[in-house]
Design a protein around this motif. Structure first.
Motif, PDB file in Angstrom:
ATOM      1  N   UNK A  45       1.082  -1.190  -0.046  1.00 26.80           N
ATOM      2  CA  UNK A  45      -0.223   0.221   0.313  1.00 26.80           C
ATOM      3  C   UNK A  45       1.336   1.131   0.097  1.00 26.80           C
ATOM      4  N   UNK A  46       1.105   2.016  -1.202  1.00 27.75           N
ATOM      5  CA  UNK A  46       2.085   3.121  -1.532  1.00 27.75           C
ATOM      6  C   UNK A  46       1.178   4.198  -1.179  1.00 27.75           C
ATOM      7  N   UNK A  47       0.574   5.168  -0.046  1.00 24.18           N
ATOM      8  CA  UNK A  47       0.814   5.978  -0.173  1.00 24.18           C
ATOM      9  C   UNK A  47       0.832   7.378   0.181  1.00 24.18           C
ATOM     10  N   UNK A  48       0.579   8.728  -0.043  1.00 16.09           N
ATOM     11  CA  UNK A  48       0.972   9.971  -0.428  1.00 16.09           C
ATOM     12  C   UNK A  48       1.112  10.842   1.042  1.00 16.09           C
ATOM     13  N   UNK A  49       1.484  11.989   0.609  1.00 14.49           N
ATOM     14  CA  UNK A  49       1.813  12.732   1.550  1.00 14.49           C
ATOM     15  C   UNK A  49       0.264  12.487   2.724  1.00 14.49           C
ATOM     16  N   UNK A  50       1.177  12.572   3.634  1.00 18.26           N
ATOM     17  CA  UNK A  50       0.784  12.057   4.981  1.00 18.26           C
ATOM     18  C   UNK A  50       0.741  14.379   5.322  1.00 18.26           C
ATOM     19  N   UNK A  51       1.756  14.689   5.885  1.00 18.53           N
ATOM     20  CA  UNK A  51       1.898  16.254   6.643  1.00 18.53           C
ATOM     21  C   UNK A  51       1.106  16.031   7.889  1.00 18.53           C
ATOM     22  N   UNK A  52       1.422  14.704   8.783  1.00 16.10           N
ATOM     23  CA  UNK A  52       0.609  14.542   9.715  1.00 16.10           C
ATOM     24  C   UNK A  52      -0.769  14.362  10.193  1.00 16.10           C
ATOM     25  N   UNK A  53      -1.286  14.053   9.134  1.00 18.58           N
ATOM     26  CA  UNK A  53      -2.965  14.261   8.842  1.00 18.58           C
ATOM     27  C   UNK A  53      -3.519  12.938   9.668  1.00 18.58           C
ATOM     28  N   UNK A  54      -3.225  12.592  10.772  1.00 17.51           N
ATOM     29  CA  UNK A  54      -3.288  11.362  11.601  1.00 17.51           C
ATOM     30  C   UNK A  54      -4.783  10.420  11.485  1.00 17.51           C
ATOM     31  N   UNK A  55      -6.368  11.393  11.616  1.00 18.50           N
ATOM     32  CA  UNK A  55      -6.794  10.847  10.938  1.00 18.50           C
ATOM     33  C   UNK A  55      -7.723  10.432  10.119  1.00 18.50           C
ATOM     34  N   UNK A  56      -6.904  11.620   8.979  1.00 17.98           N
ATOM     35  CA  UNK A  56      -7.035  10.393   7.251  1.00 17.98           C
ATOM     36  C   UNK A  56      -6.146   9.187   7.030  1.00 17.98           C
ATOM     37  N   UNK A  57      -5.033   9.191   7.769  1.00 21.61           N
ATOM     38  CA  UNK A  57      -3.774   8.209   7.267  1.00 21.61           C
ATOM     39  C   UNK A  57      -4.649   7.021   8.535  1.00 21.61           C
ATOM     40  N   UNK A  58      -5.655   7.448   9.401  1.00 17.85           N
ATOM     41  CA  UNK A  58      -6.305   5.956   9.918  1.00 17.85           C
ATOM     42  C   UNK A  58      -7.351   5.479   9.579  1.00 17.85           C
ATOM     43  N   UNK A  59      -8.477   6.446   8.770  1.00 20.33           N
ATOM     44  CA  UNK A  59      -9.063   6.335   7.697  1.00 20.33           C
ATOM     45  C   UNK A  59      -9.160   5.642   6.418  1.00 20.33           C
ATOM     46  N   UNK A  60      -8.179   5.926   5.859  1.00 24.44           N
ATOM     47  CA  UNK A  60      -7.471   5.012   4.312  1.00 24.44           C
ATOM     48  C   UNK A  60      -6.969   3.896   4.619  1.00 24.44           C
ATOM     49  N   UNK A  61      -6.129   3.550   6.064  1.00 15.47           N
ATOM     50  CA  UNK A  61      -5.860   2.020   6.666  1.00 15.47           C
ATOM     51  C   UNK A  61      -7.366   1.552   5.898  1.00 15.47           C
ATOM     52  N   UNK A 212       5.329   8.269  -7.123  1.00 18.60           N
ATOM     53  CA  UNK A 212       6.264   9.435  -6.022  1.00 18.60           C
ATOM     54  C   UNK A 212       5.051  10.197  -5.117  1.00 18.60           C
ATOM     55  N   UNK A 213       4.365  11.142  -4.965  1.00 19.25           N
ATOM     56  CA  UNK A 213       4.672  12.505  -3.850  1.00 19.25           C
ATOM     57  C   UNK A 213       5.184  13.958  -4.510  1.00 19.25           C
ATOM     58  N   UNK A 214       4.477  14.875  -3.392  1.00 17.29           N
ATOM     59  CA  UNK A 214       5.591  16.125  -3.723  1.00 17.29           C
ATOM     60  C   UNK A 214       4.555  16.825  -4.018  1.00 17.29           C
ATOM     61  N   UNK A 215       4.342  16.668  -5.405  1.00 18.00           N
ATOM     62  CA  UNK A 215       3.494  17.537  -6.380  1.00 18.00           C
ATOM     63  C   UNK A 215       1.446  17.412  -6.542  1.00 18.00           C
ATOM     64  N   UNK A 216       1.408  17.915  -4.603  1.00 20.72           N
ATOM     65  CA  UNK A 216      -0.095  18.475  -4.601  1.00 20.72           C
ATOM     66  C   UNK A 216      -0.862  19.728  -5.727  1.00 20.72           C
ATOM     67  N   UNK A 217       0.411  20.421  -6.301  1.00 22.78           N
ATOM     68  CA  UNK A 217      -0.212  21.352  -7.230  1.00 22.78           C
ATOM     69  C   UNK A 217      -1.251  20.528  -8.281  1.00 22.78           C
ATOM     70  N   UNK A 218       0.188  19.277  -8.777  1.00 23.22           N
ATOM     71  CA  UNK A 218      -0.928  18.693 -10.030  1.00 23.22           C
ATOM     72  C   UNK A 218      -1.563  17.330  -9.573  1.00 23.22           C
ATOM     73  N   UNK A 231      -2.442  14.352  -3.622  1.00 23.13           N
ATOM     74  CA  UNK A 231      -3.196  14.627  -3.504  1.00 23.13           C
ATOM     75  C   UNK A 231      -3.894  15.802  -2.575  1.00 23.13           C
ATOM     76  N   UNK A 232      -2.790  16.659  -2.088  1.00 23.27           N
ATOM     77  CA  UNK A 232      -3.122  17.469  -1.183  1.00 23.27           C
ATOM     78  C   UNK A 232      -4.082  17.322   0.312  1.00 23.27           C
ATOM     79  N   UNK A 233      -3.953  16.519   0.489  1.00 21.99           N
ATOM     80  CA  UNK A 233      -4.355  16.003   2.086  1.00 21.99           C
ATOM     81  C   UNK A 233      -4.245  17.167   2.999  1.00 21.99           C
TER      82      UNK A 233
END
Length: 267
Positions: A45-61, A212-218, A231-233
Motif C-alpha cells: 500500500x503506497x501512500x502519498x504525503x500525509x503531513x501529520x494528518x493522522x485521522x485521515x491516515x487511519x481512515x485511509x488504512x 511518487x508524492x510531493x506535487x500537490x499542485x498537480x 492529492x493535497x490532504x
C-alpha cells in the motif's frame, strides 16, 4: 457408497450424477478458497504525503482494508503542516511501515543532527525543530532509516518522494532532486518549481513504474510508467493510496484544511 469397498462415497466420474449437487460443490469450494487466499495475499500500500494528518491516515488504512502482513510504503513528507506529525511517525513505525525520505522528513533529521551537535534553537519558531524535539528515540531512528528511494524488482516499481531524472542511473540520481523536483523544462533544467506544462513524469519511460508524492499542485498523476499520489490532504484535498500489485487507487477526503496552500504557478 461404492467407493473403497463402500467405506466412502464413490466420487468417480462415472458416478458423478449420483453424488450430491452432481459433484460440483467440491470444485466450487476449492475455487472459493483460492480466491479467498488470493484476496488475503499480502499487498503493498503506497501512500502519498500525509503531513501529520493522522485521522485521515487511519481512515485511509481502514478503507484499504489493511491487514497485518500488508506492506505500507510512505512516499515521504509524513511530517509538518498538519495536526499531529508525532502520531503519524509513531504509527508508521509501530505498523512496521517503510518509506522514502521527503524534504520535510529530511529537515527534521537535519534539525535533530544540529541539536545533537549543540546548535541553539531557532530564533524564529521552526516546525521541523519542534517535531525533531518531540519524536521518541525509536521514532527518530525510524526517520533516520528512510532512504532516498526504494526499488522493488517483484513489482517492477520504484518509490521516491519527488521524482527521477530520465537517462541517469538510479545510483547517480541527485538526492536533493529526488526530494524536491517537480518539473523538467524543455532545455533540461530540473526545478522544484511548478511549471504547468512540464511535469518531470512525462519524460519517464520506464521500464519500472515510479510511485511518487510531493506535487500537490498537480494532484493525482497517472502516466504509463509513473503515478503521483500527493492529492493535497493537508490543504483540504484527499489522502490517496495505491494498492499493489493491482494498482487500485483508494482515497479519503481531508477532514478540513490544515494549512493554506500557496504556490507560484509558471507555464
Amino acid at each position: 457408497g461404492g467407493g473403497n469397498g463402500g467405506v466412502f462415497f464413490n466420487y468417480s466420474k462415472s458416478n458423478q450424477l449420483n453424488s450430491a449437487f452432481e459433484g460440483k460443490v467440491g470444485p466450487y469450494l476449492v475455487d472459493a478458497a483460492i480466491e479467498r487466499a488470493r484476496q488475503n495475499q499480502p499487498r503493498v500500500i503506497a501512500i502519498g504525503d500525509v503531513h501529520g494528518c493522522i485521522d485521515e491516515l487511519k481512515a485511509l488504512l481502514k478503507k484499504c482494508d489493511y491487514h497485518p502482513g500488508d506492506t505500507i510504503v510512505f512516499l515521504g513528507d509524513l511530517v509538518c503542516k498538519g495536526p499531529d506529525s508525532v502520531a503519524v511517525v509513531q504509527m508508521a513505525r509501530e505498523l512496521g511501515a517503510i518509506g522514502v525520505r521527503g524534504n520535510h522528513d529530511f529537515e527534521v533529521v537535519r534539525w535533530h543532527q544540529a541539536m545533537k551537535s549543540g546548535a541553539d534553537p531557532p530564533v524564529i519558531g521552526s516546525e521541523h525543530y519542534y517535531v525533531a524535539s518531540s519524536l521518541s528515540t525509536a521514532d527518530l531512528k525510524w526517520m533516520y532509516s528512510l532512504p532516498w528511494f526504494i526499488s522493488s524488482s517483484h513489482l517492477n516499481a520504484l518509490f521516491v518522494h519527488a521524482g527521477f531524472v530520465s537517462g541517469i542511473r538510479l545510483a547517480k540520481q541527485n538526492p536533493r532532486l529526488m526530494m524536491n523536483m517537480r518539473s523538467i523544462l524543455p532545455d533540461g533544467t530540473v526545478t522544484s518549481k511548478f511549471f504547468n506544462n512540464w511535469p518531470w513524469a512525462r519524460l519517464w519511460a520506464g521500464p519500472q513504474t515510479v510511485f511518487f508524492g510531493h506535487d500537490a499542485d498537480r494532484g493525482l498523476q497517472q502516466y504509463e510508467h509513473a503515478v503521483g499520489l500527493d492529492t493535497g490532504c493537508v490543504y483540504g484535498g484527499k489522502l490517496t493510496a495505491c494498492i499493489l500489485p493491482e494498482r487500485r487507487l483508494v482515497s479519503v477526503n481531508a477532514k478540513r484544511e490544515y494549512f493554506q496552500y500557496r504556490r507560484k504557478h509558471f507555464d
